[in-house]
Scaffold this active site. Structure first.
Site, PDB file in Angstrom:
ATOM      1  N   ASP A  36       0.801  -1.217   0.000  1.00  0.00           N
ATOM      2  CA  ASP A  36       0.000   0.000   0.000  1.00  0.00           C
ATOM      3  C   ASP A  36       0.837   1.271   0.000  1.00  0.00           C
ATOM      4  O   ASP A  36       0.368   2.329   0.397  1.00  0.00           O
ATOM      5  CB  ASP A  36      -0.954   0.008   1.198  1.00  0.00           C
ATOM      6  CG  ASP A  36      -0.229   0.101   2.533  1.00  0.00           C
ATOM      7  OD1 ASP A  36       1.003  -0.054   2.577  1.00  0.00           O
ATOM      8  OD2 ASP A  36      -0.911   0.338   3.548  1.00  0.00           O
ATOM      9  N   GLU A  37       2.062   1.185  -0.492  1.00  0.00           N
ATOM     10  CA  GLU A  37       2.924   2.368  -0.501  1.00  0.00           C
ATOM     11  C   GLU A  37       3.881   2.309  -1.687  1.00  0.00           C
ATOM     12  O   GLU A  37       4.434   1.267  -1.999  1.00  0.00           O
ATOM     13  CB  GLU A  37       3.726   2.435   0.803  1.00  0.00           C
ATOM     14  CG  GLU A  37       4.575   3.668   0.929  1.00  0.00           C
ATOM     15  CD  GLU A  37       5.304   3.725   2.269  1.00  0.00           C
ATOM     16  OE1 GLU A  37       6.048   4.707   2.453  1.00  0.00           O
ATOM     17  OE2 GLU A  37       5.153   2.826   3.104  1.00  0.00           O
TER      18      GLU A  37
END
Length: 148
Positions: A36-37
């Site tokens: 998620d990054e």
């Protein structure tokens, strides 16, 4: 009283894939850090007309923008405007494709971008300039600086 909740790895993988598709639709210069990054180099990216239209049509709640107070007095360069439009576009596309909110940090390097992202959460964006870094960091514990 610990409650464990099973995770749905296939769903996480699908959302991460959708996010990456959004990232790579904007720039080929993507460094995925986790599910998620990611860091995106948008230095040479120019928002398309369709990106401008999508961002212009967003309600304010979908695309909140945070900026240091002293930054509001500055005239925005074309690069700064482009960075904000691209960040708003990316966040909107991630939400549309996955149903997940996304935060974005804008900075001249990874450290500034990561610090800005922390300030942008949840579901916002924040532009941290090198000129505003000293004021931004004053009063914050050193533990807030990634890698320290």
């Amino acid at each position: 009283n610990l409650v464990t909740v099973p995770y749905d790895f296939a769903a996480y993988e699908n959302i991460a894939l959708q996010m990456c598709k959004v990232f790579f639709s904007v720039t080929p210069l993507v460094e995925v850090v986790s599910v998620d990054e990611a860091f995106l180099d948008i230095t040479d990216c120019t928002p398309s007309d369709s990106m401008h239209a999508l961002v212009a049509a967003l309600p304010p709640a979908v695309a909140p923008v945070a900026a240091p107070p002293d930054q509001e007095a500055l005239s925005a360069s074309p690069e700064t405007v482009a960075a904000h439009i691209l960040a708003r576009y990316i966040r909107a596309e991630i939400c549309t494709r996955t149903g997940c909110p996304a935060s974005a940090g804008i900075g001249q390097n990874k450290l500034l971008a990561r610090l800005a992202t922390k300030r942008a959460k949840p579901d916002g964006q924040y532009h941290l300039t090198t000129d505003a870094l000293s004021a931004f960091l004053s009063g914050q514990p050193v533990s807030e600086v990634p890698g320290v």
